[in-house]
Design an enzyme around this catalytic site. Structure first.
Site, short mmCIF file in Angstrom:
data_model
loop_
_atom_site.label_atom_id
_atom_site.label_comp_id
_atom_site.label_asym_id
_atom_site.label_seq_id
_atom_site.Cartn_x
_atom_site.Cartn_y
_atom_site.Cartn_z
N ASN A 154 28.41 43.32 36.90
CA ASN A 154 29.82 43.04 37.09
C ASN A 154 30.52 43.19 35.74
OD1 ASN A 154 32.37 41.95 37.42
ND2 ASN A 154 31.68 40.21 38.65
N HIS A 181 49.12 37.60 45.55
CA HIS A 181 48.85 36.43 44.69
C HIS A 181 48.94 35.17 45.55
CE1 HIS A 181 48.56 33.81 41.35
NE2 HIS A 181 48.94 34.67 40.43
N HIS A 215 37.30 57.48 50.48
CA HIS A 215 36.48 56.82 49.47
C HIS A 215 36.95 55.38 49.26
CE1 HIS A 215 34.95 60.83 48.51
NE2 HIS A 215 36.22 61.22 48.49
N HIS A 249 35.53 46.18 44.15
CA HIS A 249 35.08 45.50 42.93
C HIS A 249 33.66 44.99 43.07
CE1 HIS A 249 34.68 42.81 39.61
NE2 HIS A 249 34.79 41.73 40.35
N CYS A 252 39.22 39.54 37.28
CA CYS A 252 38.65 40.86 37.54
C CYS A 252 39.64 41.81 38.20
CB CYS A 252 37.41 40.72 38.42
SG CYS A 252 36.10 39.72 37.69
#
Length: 527
Positions: free
Chosen positions: A434, A313, A397, A401, A234
Site C-alpha cells: 500500500n 466527503h 479498466h 486503491h 490515501c
C-alpha cells in the site's frame, strides 16, 4: 490560492505583460472581422437585394422603405453579428481539456527490498513489540496480499531503527527527485515550463514545504502556482488531480505537475495497540509524478484526457470522521489507528460516490434500471433490492486503491469485476504494498506495461482516504500505449506477472538471517 496571473511560456513579468497584450490583440482580431462583416452586410444589403430579387413596384417600395419581409436590414446584420459573437463566446466558455502527458512511478533500489520474513525479523528485533503483537503482525502479513519484494526506507530496516526527521526527509527526497526528474524527461518538458505544482503527502509536512523543495531543486519560475496538501489520506492523489484540473481552467497554455507520495519513516508504529499495528503490515515506500497539460498542441502526444472527477466527503458523520486517525497510544507512541467500521464506512462512501458518477458515465439502460428500483422502494414501498449498475459497461479498466486485500475483495464482489479487472490492483498490492495515494498510478502503469490500453479505452480510478473520502477520476485513452515502455516500473518483471497470491501465505521466519547471523522467530502463544 496561488497567483491567478496568466501562465504561458516561462519568463519574467515582461513575458506576462506580453501575454496580456497578446490576449487583447487576439480579442480585437476576433471581434474586428465580425464587426466589419456586419457593417458590410448592412451597407451592401440594398444593392445585394436589388440584384437578387426580381424587380417589381412592390420590391421597389420595400427597398425604398429599407424593409424586406418585415425585417429591417440593420436588424439582420446585427442578428448575424450577435450569433457569431455568441458562438465565439460559447467556444471560450467551454472547459479547457486536461491531458495526461506522462507519468512516473518510483521503484526503490534492491537494498530497500524486504521480504515478509525480513519485515517480521526487523520489527521483532527493534524490541518494542510484545510477543502477542508480533504474532498478530505475522498473521496480518500472511493474509495481507503483499509479496516478497516490497520496499522499506533504510531507516526501518537498519539495526537499530533510525526514525527521525533527517531520515524521513532522506526517504521523501529520494522518492520526489526520482519521479519528478523521470516524468519531466519522459514528457520532454523543462521544469521552468511548469505553471502549476501540487504535492501531497498525508503524514509528513515539513517547513519549508515539499513544493518549495521542488521549486528550489529545479529552479522553477517565480510565479508557479503551488499547493502542498497534507492530512488527506490515501485519496489525496485524486484530490490533487481535481485541484490541478480546476487550476488549469484559469491558467491557459501551461503544464501542471502533480507529485503523490507518503512517508513511512516517521509513521511506522512501534507500540502494542492492535488497531494501530495493521498499518505496519500494509504501508510501503512509493510515489508517483503526473504531468498534465491544457495545451491543445499536446493532445496528439498525450496518453489520456481527464473526463470526470467526483469527490465524496463524509466527514459530517462521526463514524466516518473517526475511522482512520493518527493518534498516540497509552505510552505516547504515535501511529495510525484503523477502526473496525472501516469497511462499512468505505462502502457507504463508495455508494454515495457512484450515485453521482453513474449518470455521467453509465449507458441509459443501466440508469433506467437503477431508477426503477429507487422508484419501487421509495414510492411504492416495495422491498426490492437496490440495483447496482454494471460499471463494466462504462469502463474497460479499473484502478482500485490497493489499500489491502479486504478492500479489493469487497469491491471485486460489489462491482462484479473479473480477476482480469482486478489484476492491476492485486499485483500492485503484492509488488509494492500500500503506497497510499500513489498506488493508483502503479495500477495504470501495470495496464500500460501489459499492453492493455487501447485508444478510446476508459479508465476508472477509485481512491479511499481518511476523513472519510471516496474520490473517482475517469480518463479516456487518446492513443494506444505499447507495452514494455522503457522506464515503466513494471517493465523489468513482465515475464513473471501476474503471479498467484494465496489468501493465506505462511511466513517462514528462518528464511531471513541478519548479517550478524541472528535468526528471529516469532514466539508461539503459550510458550
Amino acid at each position: 490560492m496561488g497567483s491567478r496571473e496568466v501562465l504561458g511560456a516561462p519568463g519574467s513579468s515582461a513575458n506576462r505583460s506580453n501575454n496580456n497584450k497578446t490576449a487583447v490583440l487576439r480579442s480585437v482580431l476576433i471581434h474586428l472581422p465580425l464587426l466589419l462583416a456586419g457593417l458590410a452586410l448592412f451597407a451592401a444589403a440594398p444593392r445585394v437585394s436589388a440584384a437578387l430579387l426580381p424587380w417589381s413596384p412592390a420590391t421597389s417600395r420595400l427597398l425604398s422603405n429599407g424593409l424586406l419581409g418585415g425585417v429591417s436590414f440593420p436588424a439582420v446584420a446585427v442578428a448575424i453579428w450577435a450569433f457569431a459573437a455568441a458562438a465565439w463566446a460559447y467556444g471560450l466558455s467551454r472547459p479547457r481539456p486536461v491531458y495526461l502527458v506522462d507519468l512516473s512511478g518510483y521503484v526503490a533500489g534492491a537494498s530497500h527490498e524486504a521480504s515478509r520474513a525480513k519485515t517480521i525479523a526487523h520489527f521483532g528485533r527493534c524490541g518494542n513489540f510484545s510477543d502477542a503483537s508480533m504474532a498478530f503482525q505475522k498473521r496480518m502479513l500472511e493474509r495481507s496480499g503483499l509479496g516478497e519484494r516490497t520496499h522499506f526506507p533504510a531507516s526501518l530496516i537498519s539495526v537499530p531503527v533510525d526514525m527521525c526527521l533527517r531520515t524521513a526527509r532522506e526517504e521523501s527526497h529520494a522518492v520526489i527527485f526520482g519521479v519528478v526528474e523521470d516524468v519531466l524527461r519522459r514528457g520532454g518538458v523543462a521544469a521552468a515550463d511548469v505553471g502549476v505544482l501540487i504535492f501531497n503527502s498525508s503524514l509528513l509536512s515539513t517547513t519549508p514545504s515539499f513544493t518549495s523543495l521542488i521549486v528550489n531543486r529545479y529552479g522553477m519560475r517565480h510565479d508557479v502556482v503551488s499547493h502542498n496538501l497534507s492530512g488527506m489520506g490515501c485519496s489525496a492523489g485524486i484530490i490533487a488531480i481535481d485541484l490541478a484540473k480546476r487550476l488549469l481552467q484559469v491558467h491557459p497554455d501551461t503544464y501542471a505537475l502533480v507529485v503523490s507520495t507518503e512517508n513511512i519513516t516517521l509513521n511506522a508504529y512501534m507500540g502494542n495497540n492492535r488497531p494501530m499495528l495493521v498499518t505496519n503490515t500494509l504501508f510501503r515506500v512509493g510515489g508517483a509524478a503526473i504531468l498534465l497539460s491544457n495545451r491543445r498542441a499536446d493532445r496528439r502526444r498525450a496518453k489520456y484526457q481527464l473526463i470526470h472527477t467526483v469527490r465524496t466527503h463524509r466527514g459530517a458523520h462521526d463514524q466516518s470522521f473517526g475511522c482512520v486517525t493518527q493518534e498516540e497510544d497509552d505510552v505516547g507512541r504515535v501511529g495510525v489507528s484503523l477502526s473496525k467500521e472501516l469497511m462499512v464506512v468505505a462502502g457507504e462512501a463508495l455508494r454515495t460516490n457512484i450515485t453521482t458518477l453513474g449518470p455521467l458515465v453509465l449507458p441509459m439502460s443501466e440508469q433506467l434500471r437503477f431508477l426503477a428500483t429507487v422508484v419501487l422502494n421509495r414510492v411504492f414501498r416495495a422491498k426490492v433490492r437496490a440495483y447496482l449498475p454494471d460499471f463494466r459497461l462504462a469502463f474497460e479498466h479499473f484502478c482500485i486503491h490497493a489499500g489491502g486485500r479486504g478492500v479489493l475483495d469487497e469491491l471485486e464482489r460489489s462491482l462484479k469485476l473479473s480477476a482480469w479487472h482486478m489484476e492491476p490492483s492485486r499485483m500492485t498490492l503484492c509488488r509494492f504494498g500500500n503506497t497510499s495515494s500513489s498506488s493508483l498510478w502503479y495500477e495504470i502503469a501495470y495496464s500500460e506495461a501489459k499492453g492493455r490500453i487501447r485508444k478510446g479505452d476508459r479508465v476508472w480510478q477509485i481512491a479511499f482516504g481518511s476523513g472519510f473520502k471516496c474520490n473517482s477520476a475517469v480518463w479516456k485513452a487518446l492513443r494506444t500505449v505499447e507495452g514494455g515502455e522503457e522506464g515503466n516500473p513494471w517493465t523489468p518483471e513482465l515475464d513473471v506477472l501476474p503471479i498467484d497470491v494465496p489468501r493465506v501465505s505462511p511466513v517462514d521466519e528462518t528464511s531471513y538471517t541478519f548479517p550478524d547471523g541472528v535468526v528471529y522467530k516469532v514466539a508461539v502463544a503459550g510458550q
